[in-house]
Design a protein around this motif. Structure first.
Motif, PDB file in Angstrom:
ATOM      1  N   PHE A   1     -30.064  32.532  61.090  1.00  0.00           N
ATOM      2  CA  PHE A   1     -30.111  30.986  61.230  1.00  0.00           C
ATOM      3  C   PHE A   1     -31.170  30.843  62.247  1.00  0.00           C
ATOM      4  CE2 PHE A   1     -26.148  31.475  58.859  1.00  0.00           C
ATOM      5  CZ  PHE A   1     -26.069  30.260  58.460  1.00  0.00           C
ATOM      6  N   ILE A   2     -32.185  29.750  62.031  1.00  0.00           N
ATOM      7  CA  ILE A   2     -32.889  29.623  63.191  1.00  0.00           C
ATOM      8  C   ILE A   2     -32.951  28.159  63.502  1.00  0.00           C
ATOM      9  CG2 ILE A   2     -34.575  31.411  62.815  1.00  0.00           C
ATOM     10  CD1 ILE A   2     -36.355  29.616  61.027  1.00  0.00           C
ATOM     11  N   PHE A   3     -33.153  27.793  64.719  1.00  0.00           N
ATOM     12  CA  PHE A   3     -32.703  26.282  64.994  1.00  0.00           C
ATOM     13  C   PHE A   3     -34.308  25.698  65.627  1.00  0.00           C
ATOM     14  CE2 PHE A   3     -29.089  28.988  65.427  1.00  0.00           C
ATOM     15  CZ  PHE A   3     -28.059  28.287  64.570  1.00  0.00           C
ATOM     16  N   LYS A   4     -34.715  24.573  65.332  1.00  0.00           N
ATOM     17  CA  LYS A   4     -35.839  23.990  65.644  1.00  0.00           C
ATOM     18  C   LYS A   4     -35.562  22.629  65.837  1.00  0.00           C
ATOM     19  CE  LYS A   4     -39.163  27.504  64.816  1.00  0.00           C
ATOM     20  NZ  LYS A   4     -39.604  28.080  65.876  1.00  0.00           N
TER      21      LYS A   4
ATOM     22  N   ILE B   1     -32.567  30.850  57.068  1.00  0.00           N
ATOM     23  CA  ILE B   1     -31.753  29.099  56.899  1.00  0.00           C
ATOM     24  C   ILE B   1     -32.364  28.330  58.258  1.00  0.00           C
ATOM     25  CG2 ILE B   1     -29.732  27.944  57.030  1.00  0.00           C
ATOM     26  CD1 ILE B   1     -28.492  30.035  55.551  1.00  0.00           C
ATOM     27  N   LEU B   2     -33.029  27.285  57.932  1.00  0.00           N
ATOM     28  CA  LEU B   2     -33.565  26.612  59.387  1.00  0.00           C
ATOM     29  C   LEU B   2     -32.470  25.315  59.432  1.00  0.00           C
ATOM     30  CD1 LEU B   2     -35.640  25.355  61.243  1.00  0.00           C
ATOM     31  CD2 LEU B   2     -36.795  24.305  59.522  1.00  0.00           C
ATOM     32  N   CYS B   3     -31.917  25.316  60.749  1.00  0.00           N
ATOM     33  CA  CYS B   3     -31.043  24.122  61.057  1.00  0.00           C
ATOM     34  C   CYS B   3     -31.968  23.167  62.004  1.00  0.00           C
ATOM     35  CB  CYS B   3     -29.861  24.721  61.815  1.00  0.00           C
ATOM     36  SG  CYS B   3     -28.777  25.760  60.778  1.00  0.00           S
TER      37      CYS B   3
ATOM     38  N   THR C   1     -43.082  21.768  53.371  1.00  0.00           N
ATOM     39  CA  THR C   1     -43.127  23.132  53.876  1.00  0.00           C
ATOM     40  C   THR C   1     -42.173  24.105  53.415  1.00  0.00           C
ATOM     41  OG1 THR C   1     -43.942  22.058  56.040  1.00  0.00           O
ATOM     42  CG2 THR C   1     -42.936  24.212  56.148  1.00  0.00           C
ATOM     43  N   ILE C   2     -40.928  23.390  53.061  1.00  0.00           N
ATOM     44  CA  ILE C   2     -39.861  24.210  52.518  1.00  0.00           C
ATOM     45  C   ILE C   2     -40.389  24.209  50.860  1.00  0.00           C
ATOM     46  CG2 ILE C   2     -37.458  24.268  51.979  1.00  0.00           C
ATOM     47  CD1 ILE C   2     -38.506  24.260  54.979  1.00  0.00           C
ATOM     48  N   ARG C   3     -41.159  25.430  50.539  1.00  0.00           N
ATOM     49  CA  ARG C   3     -41.542  25.529  49.319  1.00  0.00           C
ATOM     50  C   ARG C   3     -41.495  26.786  48.785  1.00  0.00           C
ATOM     51  NH1 ARG C   3     -46.144  24.940  52.366  1.00  0.00           N
ATOM     52  NH2 ARG C   3     -47.610  26.733  52.774  1.00  0.00           N
ATOM     53  N   ALA C   4     -40.543  27.728  49.406  1.00  0.00           N
ATOM     54  CA  ALA C   4     -40.127  28.954  48.728  1.00  0.00           C
ATOM     55  C   ALA C   4     -39.528  28.886  47.263  1.00  0.00           C
ATOM     56  CB  ALA C   4     -39.710  29.996  49.548  1.00  0.00           C
ATOM     57  N   GLU C   5     -39.651  29.859  46.387  1.00  0.00           N
ATOM     58  CA  GLU C   5     -39.010  29.628  45.306  1.00  0.00           C
ATOM     59  C   GLU C   5     -37.635  29.508  45.426  1.00  0.00           C
ATOM     60  OE1 GLU C   5     -38.743  31.999  41.028  1.00  0.00           O
ATOM     61  OE2 GLU C   5     -40.132  32.464  42.617  1.00  0.00           O
ATOM     62  N   GLY C   6     -36.793  28.489  44.811  1.00  0.00           N
ATOM     63  CA  GLY C   6     -35.432  28.461  45.173  1.00  0.00           C
ATOM     64  C   GLY C   6     -35.003  27.724  46.143  1.00  0.00           C
ATOM     65  N   SER C   7     -35.957  27.359  47.063  1.00  0.00           N
ATOM     66  CA  SER C   7     -35.823  26.679  48.474  1.00  0.00           C
ATOM     67  C   SER C   7     -35.129  25.521  48.377  1.00  0.00           C
ATOM     68  CB  SER C   7     -36.860  26.895  49.268  1.00  0.00           C
ATOM     69  OG  SER C   7     -37.733  25.829  48.723  1.00  0.00           O
TER      70      SER C   7
ATOM     71  N   ILE D   1     -33.330  27.601  52.946  1.00  0.00           N
ATOM     72  CA  ILE D   1     -32.509  26.576  53.192  1.00  0.00           C
ATOM     73  C   ILE D   1     -32.809  25.884  54.220  1.00  0.00           C
ATOM     74  CG2 ILE D   1     -30.259  25.488  53.190  1.00  0.00           C
ATOM     75  CD1 ILE D   1     -29.318  28.018  51.555  1.00  0.00           C
ATOM     76  N   CYS D   2     -33.186  24.388  54.149  1.00  0.00           N
ATOM     77  CA  CYS D   2     -33.452  23.651  55.443  1.00  0.00           C
ATOM     78  C   CYS D   2     -32.256  22.607  55.772  1.00  0.00           C
ATOM     79  CB  CYS D   2     -34.705  23.096  55.480  1.00  0.00           C
ATOM     80  SG  CYS D   2     -34.988  21.835  56.767  1.00  0.00           S
ATOM     81  N   TRP D   3     -31.329  22.635  56.662  1.00  0.00           N
ATOM     82  CA  TRP D   3     -30.555  21.594  56.940  1.00  0.00           C
ATOM     83  C   TRP D   3     -30.876  20.649  58.051  1.00  0.00           C
ATOM     84  CZ3 TRP D   3     -25.203  22.890  59.875  1.00  0.00           C
ATOM     85  CH2 TRP D   3     -24.349  21.661  59.852  1.00  0.00           C
ATOM     86  N   VAL D   4     -31.162  19.397  57.497  1.00  0.00           N
ATOM     87  CA  VAL D   4     -31.638  18.214  58.496  1.00  0.00           C
ATOM     88  C   VAL D   4     -30.147  17.686  58.990  1.00  0.00           C
ATOM     89  CG1 VAL D   4     -33.177  16.527  58.920  1.00  0.00           C
ATOM     90  CG2 VAL D   4     -33.836  18.368  57.096  1.00  0.00           C
ATOM     91  N   GLU D   5     -29.686  17.945  60.109  1.00  0.00           N
ATOM     92  CA  GLU D   5     -28.687  17.114  60.628  1.00  0.00           C
ATOM     93  C   GLU D   5     -28.948  15.936  61.440  1.00  0.00           C
ATOM     94  OE1 GLU D   5     -25.638  17.123  60.324  1.00  0.00           O
ATOM     95  OE2 GLU D   5     -24.383  17.082  62.144  1.00  0.00           O
TER      96      GLU D   5
END
Length: 451
Positions: free
Chosen positions: A97-100, A53-55, A138-144, A118-122
């Protein structure tokens, strides 16, 4: 037990039964608990199966500017089986969870995050077009999927252009436009009292902060009377009016239908970047053959089109004539020898937008996005100059926001129905000199006849 507002539970369901590519939470800034609810959903989902999960947000100079602390608080409060590190949060099942920050990471490094589930854009209202165009594919994995949480400030925000109430609805997107009024859980009394005080004493701030209302598009708008009533499908006419603006990039023109009275319907727009007038004319012919084949064309537009084109020995209108004659398109020119003042042209257009008779006399097809956006957002600066509006995601060219497309439309209205000329004040009488007054008096005196 974690309390989660029902509007956010589809995030958890989407992990098991994939349905949505995007989740768009565009709400008031406070009261509904966007961040808390999204964070809770992601922590629950991460315990259901291993997820990466990218935050992220546009800028994140340090981990303190991320949702790391919020996730950590929920973990501690609910005793969730996660291990909290300085820059990541992990579960024993492999969830991480990773944060960038998008801006700090850079477009090239963003594109390397291909294994994100999952990418969460806050704070997504601050995301730039460049960042979004790098992140989305970029967020293109299956089910992403991508979760967008935002408090849009104005109509030019990328997330508002993509997911706002005026954007075209997508079946792969879950939309939520709610406020604290929709929160089913009790809120602190002091919090509610502060809301009521702001509602009473600062109503504009209340609507923007708690209800998610956008800021005014322009403090000093060019088209003062513009509203959603000016957007819709209108009646076509027997004659097709093609109006152009010249010597600019992008090349802008509009196709209009006029009922011979007050009403104008703009059905099509042509916005082409880095092209010659030849290409513009050829593009018009394509549209004409597809939609208006056989109908006569009346050409309006900028008087400067009579001058020689910068990349040709012919004038712009001469080039258009060559193409239309070659393609056997029936046409005639109705172009003034000189343009009227910008002030008069703008005022004349605005009169038609919402006439003094209380009626709407200008209608624009929803597909004419450039013209609509310019009518909404073009404004004057403090010196009275028309200023450009910010870029809007999804437009055909990054240079669309200049007033060129509006100029093309307003030329058409001014040439065919200069209604304001009927209300022009009569010129003030010129003050005569003493000599002129004496001569005038002599003419008025009766001549003496001899008896």
């Amino acid at each position: 037990m974690m309390e989660i507002v029902d509007d956010f539970r589809p995030i958890i369901e989407n992990v098991v039964n994939y349905k949505y590519r995007y989740f768009a939470y565009l709400t008031g800034r406070l009261g509904l608990g966007k961040s808390t609810n999204i964070a809770s959903c992601l922590l629950v989902a991460g315990l259901m199966m291993p997820l990466r999960i990218l935050c992220t947000r546009e800028t994140m100079a340090s981990i303190k500017e991320s949702v790391h602390a919020q996730l950590s608080d929920i973990i501690h409060k609910n005793k969730l089986p996660y291990t909290i590190y300085n820059d990541t949060i992990r579960a024993d099942n492999g969830t991480m969870f990773i944060f960038k920050g998008l801006k700090e990471t850079g477009a090239n490094n963003i594109r390397s995050l291909t294994n994100v589930d999952i990418c969460w854009v806050e704070e997504a209202q601050a995301v730039s077009v460049t960042s979004w165009e790098s992140l989305d594919p970029t967020i293109r994995a299956e089910g992403s999927f991508i979760i967008v949480s935002a408090n849009p400030d104005n109509e030019s925000d990328v997330v508002y252009q993509l997911f706002g109430p005026d954007a075209e609805r997508r079946p792969d997107t879950y939309y939520c436009y709610k406020s604290y009024l929709d929160n089913p859980f009790p809120m602190p009394e002091a919090f509610l009292q502060n809301i009521e005080l702001m509602k009473k004493n600062r109503p504009d701030d209340y609507e923007m902060i708690y209800l998610g209302k956008l800021r005014k598009s322009a403090d000093n708008p060019v088209v003062k009377s513009w509203s959603d009533k000016n957007i819709g499908i209108g009646q076509t006419s027997k004659l097709v009016y093609w109006s152009l603006d010249f010597n600019i990039n992008p090349q802008c023109s509009v196709i209009c239908h006029w009922n011979g009275g007050r009403d104008f319907y703009f059905s099509d727009e042509i916005v082409l970047e880095n092209v010659s007038t030849y290409k513009v004319a050829e593009e018009f012919v394509k549209i004409w053959r597809k939609k208006y084949n056989g109908q006569k064309v009346i050409i309006n537009g900028d008087a400067s089109g009579r001058n020689r084109s910068s990349n040709s020995e012919y004038s712009n209108y001469a080039i258009i004539e060559q193409i239309l004659v070659r393609e056997k398109v029936p046409f005639m020119f109705n172009v003034p020898k000189a343009n009227t003042s910008i002030k008069n042209r703008v005022a004349n257009f605005d009169w038609h937008v919402h006439g003094l008779d209380g009626k709407v006399h200008i209608l624009v097809n929803p597909e004419c996005r450039h013209l609509i956006h310019s009518c909404k957002l073009l404004s004057y600066d403090k010196f009275g100059n028309i200023i450009e509006v910010p870029f809007a995601f999804g437009m055909k060219t990054i240079d669309y926001a200049k007033s060129h497309i509006f100029d093309a439309a307003s030329y058409c209205v001014m040439i065919n129905d200069p209604v304001l000329e009927n209300f022009m004040k009569p010129q003030k009488p010129r003050i005569l000199s003493l000599k002129e007054q004496f001569l005038a008096d002599l003419k008025r005196k009766p001549t003496i006849t001899e008896v």
